[in-house]
Design a protein around this motif. Structure first.
Motif, PDB file in Angstrom:
ATOM      1  N   ALA A 176      -1.947   8.841  40.818  1.00 11.46           N
ATOM      2  CA  ALA A 176      -0.970   8.917  41.916  1.00 11.46           C
ATOM      3  C   ALA A 176      -0.898   7.593  42.667  1.00 11.46           C
ATOM      4  O   ALA A 176       0.196   7.129  43.017  1.00 11.46           O
ATOM      5  N   LEU A 177      -2.033   6.972  42.902  1.00 11.79           N
ATOM      6  CA  LEU A 177      -2.049   5.675  43.582  1.00 11.79           C
ATOM      7  C   LEU A 177      -1.318   4.619  42.766  1.00 11.79           C
ATOM      8  O   LEU A 177      -0.564   3.803  43.311  1.00 11.79           O
ATOM      9  N   GLY A 178      -1.512   4.631  41.468  1.00 10.37           N
ATOM     10  CA  GLY A 178      -0.821   3.677  40.607  1.00 10.37           C
ATOM     11  C   GLY A 178       0.687   3.837  40.658  1.00 10.37           C
ATOM     12  O   GLY A 178       1.427   2.850  40.691  1.00 10.37           O
ATOM     13  N   ILE A 179       1.160   5.067  40.679  1.00 10.16           N
ATOM     14  CA  ILE A 179       2.601   5.318  40.747  1.00 10.16           C
ATOM     15  C   ILE A 179       3.153   4.883  42.097  1.00 10.16           C
ATOM     16  O   ILE A 179       4.168   4.180  42.171  1.00 10.16           O
ATOM     17  N   VAL A 180       2.496   5.284  43.169  1.00 12.61           N
ATOM     18  CA  VAL A 180       2.972   4.918  44.509  1.00 12.61           C
ATOM     19  C   VAL A 180       2.956   3.398  44.687  1.00 12.61           C
ATOM     20  O   VAL A 180       3.918   2.821  45.197  1.00 12.61           O
ATOM     21  N   VAL A 233       6.622   1.887  45.256  1.00 14.56           N
ATOM     22  CA  VAL A 233       6.875   1.504  46.649  1.00 14.56           C
ATOM     23  C   VAL A 233       6.688   0.002  46.867  1.00 14.56           C
ATOM     24  O   VAL A 233       7.594  -0.682  47.339  1.00 14.56           O
ATOM     25  N   PHE A 234       5.527  -0.515  46.529  1.00 16.69           N
ATOM     26  CA  PHE A 234       5.210  -1.897  46.871  1.00 16.69           C
ATOM     27  C   PHE A 234       5.816  -2.924  45.916  1.00 16.69           C
ATOM     28  O   PHE A 234       6.176  -4.012  46.324  1.00 16.69           O
ATOM     29  N   HIS A 235       5.914  -2.580  44.631  1.00 16.16           N
ATOM     30  CA  HIS A 235       6.427  -3.549  43.668  1.00 16.16           C
ATOM     31  C   HIS A 235       7.943  -3.485  43.544  1.00 16.16           C
ATOM     32  O   HIS A 235       8.601  -4.523  43.476  1.00 16.16           O
TER      33      HIS A 235
END
Length: 69
Positions: free
Chosen positions: A18-22, A26-28
């Motif tokens: 989940a952290l990898g997807i977010v 979002v950030f990239h």
């Protein structure tokens, strides 16, 4: 492996996925704060990372469902 350790591993797989997807979406992609690598291959690598993250989530959920049966 006992139940507590297995549940922790399953939860870690889901959380990391989940952290990898977010992070990627979002950030990239949305905020464009940073890229994984500079240059032309950045988008390709980020898409691969999202696919790997989805795989981690699926593995964690599959493991948890198998252990609850």
């Amino acid at each position: 492996m006992n139940e507590r350790n297995s549940a922790a591993i399953n939860g870690a797989l889901i959380a990391i996925g989940a952290l990898g997807i977010v992070d990627n979406i979002v950030f990239h992609w949305i905020l464009r704060l940073h890229r994984v690598v500079p240059g032309q291959s950045a988008l390709f690598i980020e898409v691969i990372l999202v696919i790997v993250s989805i795989g981690l989530i699926a593995a964690g959920i599959r493991r948890e469902m198998r252990e609850r049966q």
